[in-house]
Design an enzyme around this catalytic site. Structure first.
Site, PDB file in Angstrom:
ATOM      1  N   HIS A   1      20.085  38.704  35.644  1.00 35.06           N
ATOM      2  CA  HIS A   1      19.961  39.575  36.817  1.00 35.06           C
ATOM      3  C   HIS A   1      18.623  40.307  36.860  1.00 35.06           C
ATOM      4  CE1 HIS A   1      24.661  39.973  37.117  1.00 35.06           C
ATOM      5  NE2 HIS A   1      24.231  38.735  37.206  1.00 35.06           N
TER       6      HIS A   1
ATOM      7  N   ASP B   1      21.093  35.256  41.561  1.00 33.49           N
ATOM      8  CA  ASP B   1      22.192  35.412  40.608  1.00 33.49           C
ATOM      9  C   ASP B   1      22.928  34.105  40.303  1.00 33.49           C
ATOM     10  OD1 ASP B   1      24.161  36.269  38.926  1.00 33.49           O
ATOM     11  OD2 ASP B   1      25.060  37.709  40.316  1.00 33.49           O
TER      12      ASP B   1
HETATM   13 ZN    ZN Z   1      25.551  37.272  37.420  1.00 28.25          ZN
HETATM   14 FE    FE Z   2      26.464  39.859  33.973  1.00 29.09          FE
HETATM   15 FE    FE Z   3      28.912  41.072  35.937  1.00 32.32          FE
END
Ligand code: ZN
Ligand code: FE
Ligand code: FE
Length: 276
Positions: free
Chosen positions: A179, A224
């Site tokens: 992330h 993500d």
């Molecule tokens: Zn993630």
């Molecule tokens: Fe995570």
């Molecule tokens: Fe998470």
């Protein structure tokens, strides 16, 4: 001590997770407190908890990381959606006291057009409602990739949430390596600089756990998508640098890579081999 584990299915209870963890060479793990899409939590079995606590003690397990359902949105505009987040988190935190002194991680939420500031205010409001002085669980805000209107894409946003919460001593941060890179923190080329930023803005004493993932997308993509360790844009060298970094090495590491158990076992063995 090197604490490393991965995400495990919680469907058969704590003892089953503990045994699975040992089988794959882990000494901690992450699990969903209930169905990741929400829904009812399983009843707590006192025998399961007692058996697990004995197993964890005997095998010197590290702190466990519970993960809230990812569909919760504490920043939602819709009051009933926010109420659901509040009720779920309150219930989860109550149950967490059966396995005291562990961590509970959640995605701060998405402001869905209300603006970051309003979203942050709502998230802090929920935390102020669910955190209790007597709880032993530390609640972790996860660093997010910044997909859509996700809050928590920057250290500043996480710090603004923390600042508006009264029981700050109950709060920490879980840094997800996929992330943060996706959000635009270059942990491949300037890990020291990123950690200095974290320390200046939030304070490294708040950093409690690492989600150790590679990423399918290049720097600052805000997408993500997790990748197997060493198969993505972070690469093995960067990940090895992270598990051995003097400011990170004592934290627990949890894999959330796209793997079945045998894949997790291989990645855990690889990280242990690369641990300096
Ligand atoms: Zn993630
Ligand atoms: Fe995570
Ligand atoms: Fe998470």
């Amino acid at each position: 001590m090197f604490y490393i584990g991965c995400h495990l299915s919680a469907s058969k209870g704590f003892t089953a997770m503990g045994k699975k963890a040992l089988e794959i060479g882990a000494n901690t793990f992450q699990f969903f407190t209930r169905n990741p899409r929400g829904g009812k939590a399983k009843d707590v079995s006192e025998k399961d908890i007692a058996d697990f606590l004995a197993l964890a003690k005997e095998n010197k397990f590290g702190v466990l990381l519970a993960h809230a359902p990812y569909t919760l949105n504490a920043a939602a505009a819709d009051e009933s959606v926010r109420q659901f987040a509040l009720d779920t988190m309150a219930d989860d935190l109550k149950r967490m006291e059966y396995v005291p002194h562990n961590y509970y991680n959640f995605h701060p939420g998405s402001h869905v057009g209300q603006g970051t500031e309003e979203g942050i205010r709502k998230i802090a409001g929920i935390l102020n409602a669910v955190l209790k002085k007597e709880q032993t669980t530390t609640v972790l805000l996860e660093t997010m990739a910044g997909k859509g209107s996700e809050i928590g894409r920057s250290f500043e946003e996480l710090q603004s949430i923390i600042e508006q919460v009264e029981l700050k001593e109950k709060l920490g941060v879980c840094l997800d390596t996929c992330h943060v890179y996706d959000a635009g923190y270059d942990i491949v080329n300037r890990l020291d600089g990123v950690l200095e930023d974290f320390d200046r803005i939030i304070g490294l004493d708040r950093l409690k756990a690492i989600h150790l993932n590679d990423t399918k997308n290049p720097f600052a993509s805000h997408k993500d998508r997790h990748e197997k360790l060493g198969h993505g844009f972070l690469g093995l060298d960067a990940l090895v640098g992270i598990i051995n970094h003097p400011k990170l090495r004592d934290l627990p590491f949890y894999l959330e890579t796209p793997n079945e158990l045998d894949g997790y076992a291989m990645e855990i063995a690889l990280m242990k081999k690369k641990r300096g």
